[in-house]
Scaffold this active site. Structure first.
Site, mmCIF file in Angstrom:
data_model
loop_
_atom_site.group_PDB
_atom_site.id
_atom_site.type_symbol
_atom_site.label_atom_id
_atom_site.label_comp_id
_atom_site.label_asym_id
_atom_site.label_seq_id
_atom_site.Cartn_x
_atom_site.Cartn_y
_atom_site.Cartn_z
ATOM 1 N N HIS A 53 -13.232 65.846 54.244
ATOM 2 C CA HIS A 53 -12.595 65.057 55.725
ATOM 3 C C HIS A 53 -12.632 65.926 56.752
ATOM 4 O O HIS A 53 -13.420 65.946 57.687
ATOM 5 C CB HIS A 53 -11.042 64.850 55.741
ATOM 6 C CG HIS A 53 -10.182 64.487 56.877
ATOM 7 N ND1 HIS A 53 -10.280 62.975 57.213
ATOM 8 C CD2 HIS A 53 -9.637 65.302 57.862
ATOM 9 C CE1 HIS A 53 -9.590 63.142 58.321
ATOM 10 N NE2 HIS A 53 -8.884 64.480 58.526
ATOM 11 N N GLU A 54 -11.893 67.746 56.481
ATOM 12 C CA GLU A 54 -12.047 68.767 57.080
ATOM 13 C C GLU A 54 -13.568 69.301 57.908
ATOM 14 O O GLU A 54 -13.820 69.732 58.321
ATOM 15 C CB GLU A 54 -11.297 69.865 56.425
ATOM 16 C CG GLU A 54 -9.900 69.651 55.921
ATOM 17 C CD GLU A 54 -9.718 68.841 57.155
ATOM 18 O OE1 GLU A 54 -9.897 69.068 58.620
ATOM 19 O OE2 GLU A 54 -8.357 68.194 57.119
#
Length: 214
Positions: A53-54
């Protein structure tokens, strides 16, 4: 090539550990034996989910020429841990910040959508691998463990994608909706269907339906 600062690596590790504990508690509450058993399984899904995600957002931001860095939000991590005791993790580990806050809505939206999309892709990969591993479970405990990791990984990443797509506070959904409402509706609908399927049908039943369909 993505570059990480020492502070960023520290924050990613802290966020990963707190979210892992939170998701484990949300599943087994304070049962110490079950907690120890499920934690390693949850950690794989949370670890990959949090990282992709990051990293997805960091990658897109870097492609646009920005310096991007993940920073943990201590209060958000405490909220995640506290909410886990009611069986639902409010995951607010932190955000990817860039060196320019004056980006237009389109760039903000494109950066924001990368995180949930990465979680959705990972969730699909998990459920596909689970379907491939399912017939092999009887042959080895290793295959059984991989199967459990994948089913949990599907559920966790479906949740992370849907939660982050909510148009609330500083979540990704707010930025995506501001950029393009149609894209937000489509992506949110798909992620919500995935999450609802994991809740109502269950990942293991979904695997059986996939195998039957094939």
């Amino acid at each position: 090539m993505l570059k990480f600062t020492k502070n960023e690596i520290r924050d990613l590790i802290i966020a990963f550990l707190v979210l892992s504990v939170a998701f484990a508690i949300s599943n087994v509450k304070l049962d110490a034996h079950q907690f120890v058993s499920i934690l390693p399984i949850v950690m794989v899904g949370v670890a990959l989910g949090s990282l992709v995600h990051e990293l997805g957002e960091k990658f897109v931001a870097t492609k646009y020429g920005y310096e991007a860095e993940f920073k943990a939000w201590p209060l958000g991590l405490l909220i995640a841990l506290a909410s886990s005791f009611i069986g639902m993790v409010i995951a607010l580990p932190g955000s990817v910040f860039t060196n320019d806050d004056n980006r237009d809505d389109e760039i903000n939206g494109r950066i924001a959508i990368a995180g949930p999309m990465a979680n959705m892709i990972l969730a699909v990969l998990f459920i596909v691998i689970a379907a491939l591993i399912f017939p092999l479970k009887t042959y080895s405990d290793v295959f059984t463990l991989i199967y459990l990791i994948c089913t949990v990984g599907f559920s966790v990443n479906s949740f992370l994608a849907t939660f982050n797509l909510l148009p609330l506070y500083t979540l990704d959904g707010t930025k995506i909706l501001k950029w393009n409402a149609k894209i937000w509706i489509i992506i949110f609908a798909i992620s919500a269907i995935m999450l609802l399927s994991s809740i109502t049908i269950g990942a293991e039943k979904m695997v059986q339906l996939i195998i039957t369909g094939i």
